[in-house]
Design a protein around this motif. Structure first.
Motif, PDB file in Angstrom:
ATOM      1  N   LYS A 188       0.771  -0.983  -0.428  1.00 41.45           N
ATOM      2  CA  LYS A 188      -0.123  -0.186   0.188  1.00 41.45           C
ATOM      3  C   LYS A 188       0.955   1.166   0.116  1.00 41.45           C
ATOM      4  N   CYS A 189       1.958   1.135   0.649  1.00 40.82           N
ATOM      5  CA  CYS A 189       2.576   2.432   0.671  1.00 40.82           C
ATOM      6  C   CYS A 189       3.456   2.393  -0.180  1.00 40.82           C
ATOM      7  N   ALA A 190       4.818   1.787  -1.332  1.00 43.63           N
ATOM      8  CA  ALA A 190       4.845   1.572  -2.051  1.00 43.63           C
ATOM      9  C   ALA A 190       3.785   2.312  -3.314  1.00 43.63           C
ATOM     10  N   LEU A 191       2.641   1.736  -3.621  1.00 43.04           N
ATOM     11  CA  LEU A 191       1.588   2.221  -3.846  1.00 43.04           C
ATOM     12  C   LEU A 191       1.199   2.725  -3.907  1.00 43.04           C
ATOM     13  N   TRP A 192       1.486   3.959  -3.199  1.00 41.91           N
ATOM     14  CA  TRP A 192       0.317   4.996  -2.473  1.00 41.91           C
ATOM     15  C   TRP A 192      -0.715   5.704  -3.202  1.00 41.91           C
ATOM     16  N   ASP A 193      -0.599   5.879  -4.073  1.00 40.16           N
ATOM     17  CA  ASP A 193      -1.668   7.042  -5.163  1.00 40.16           C
ATOM     18  C   ASP A 193      -2.279   6.084  -5.358  1.00 40.16           C
TER      19      ASP A 193
END
Length: 243
Positions: A188-193
């Motif tokens: 989720k953080c790596a693909l936050w957008d």
């Protein structure tokens, strides 16, 4: 999905339990199903409390003929100024809350104030290194640690343990938990957008829901061996000293 393990709280019928920062009530719902436990869920966010109350109503509709319960209630209040007398709870838990608070030492002192001498305390916070990965993967100006109401600090669990000891508690044990959840949050953080839309995140979320509902032996084994290394949360258990 419970982060605090009830078996470490020495629960007995008739006891009074406080869940400080109960959110939508996952631990309160668990206490509600323990015979004779009287639990109060406290949170500052009224919409979360409304969902917690709905959860209790659902449990009562589904299981009221299956298990006896104690009294369960909810209250909107600040962690810094609890509306309870001194020494009025047998057990206090505070799960995934302290990392959100500007003045978490004040909340610790309030928990000590309302907990009886000899009472049990269960605290959980995000595990340090998996949490640091989240912060690094979703850096400012947006991202995981910068959401309104988000995490404002990363705890070292050893330092937190000694803060609680200095506040009047005796340390008893600790464990890490939710080993399969850290990769989900890293994604989720790596693909936050795209944290709510990306297919891989949705797939992993569905896997976690399936695991929660079905509890297959394989994933329970994987969680058991990964939690001590990369568990999303660390749980600390204490007993309140005489004042």
């Amino acid at each position: 999905m419970l982060t605090v393990k009830f078996k470490h709280l020495d629960l007995k019928p008739g006891q009074r339990v406080l869940d400080l920062g109960c959110g939508e009530g996952r631990h309160v719902h668990g206490f509600h199903m323990v015979d004779g436990i009287n639990v109060v869920g406290v949170d500052i966010d009224e919409p979360s409390l409304a969902k917690a109350r709905e959860g209790i109503e659902y449990l009562d509709r589904q299981s009221s003929d299956t298990y006896p319960t104690g009294d369960t209630s909810f209250m909107q209040a600040s962690a810094y100024e609890l509306p309870f007398e001194d020494d009025c709870f047998d057990v206090v838990i505070c799960s995934e809350v302290l990392e959100h608070l500007d003045n978490y030492p004040a909340a610790i002192l309030e928990m000590r104030r309302v907990l009886k001498p000899g009472g049990k305390l269960g605290i959980t916070v995000p595990h340090g290194w998996p949490e640091r990965m989240c912060w690094r993967l979703a850096p400012p100006p947006g991202g995981y640690p910068f959401e309104p109401g988000g995490h404002i600090r990363i705890f070292d669990d050893t330092a937190l343990k000694y803060e609680l000891v200095n506040a009047g508690f005796t340390f008893q044990r600790k464990h890490h938990t939710h080993g399969l959840h850290s990769p989900y949050w890293w994604l989720k953080c790596a693909l936050w957008d795209q944290r709510d839309t990306h297919w891989l995140i949705k797939l992993y979320h569905n896997f976690l829901v399936w695991d929660l509902m079905k509890k297959p032996i394989l994933t329970r084994f994987l969680d058991a061996i990964t939690s001590p290394i990369m568990g999303k949360s660390v749980a600390l258990y204490f007993e309140a000293n005489e004042k």
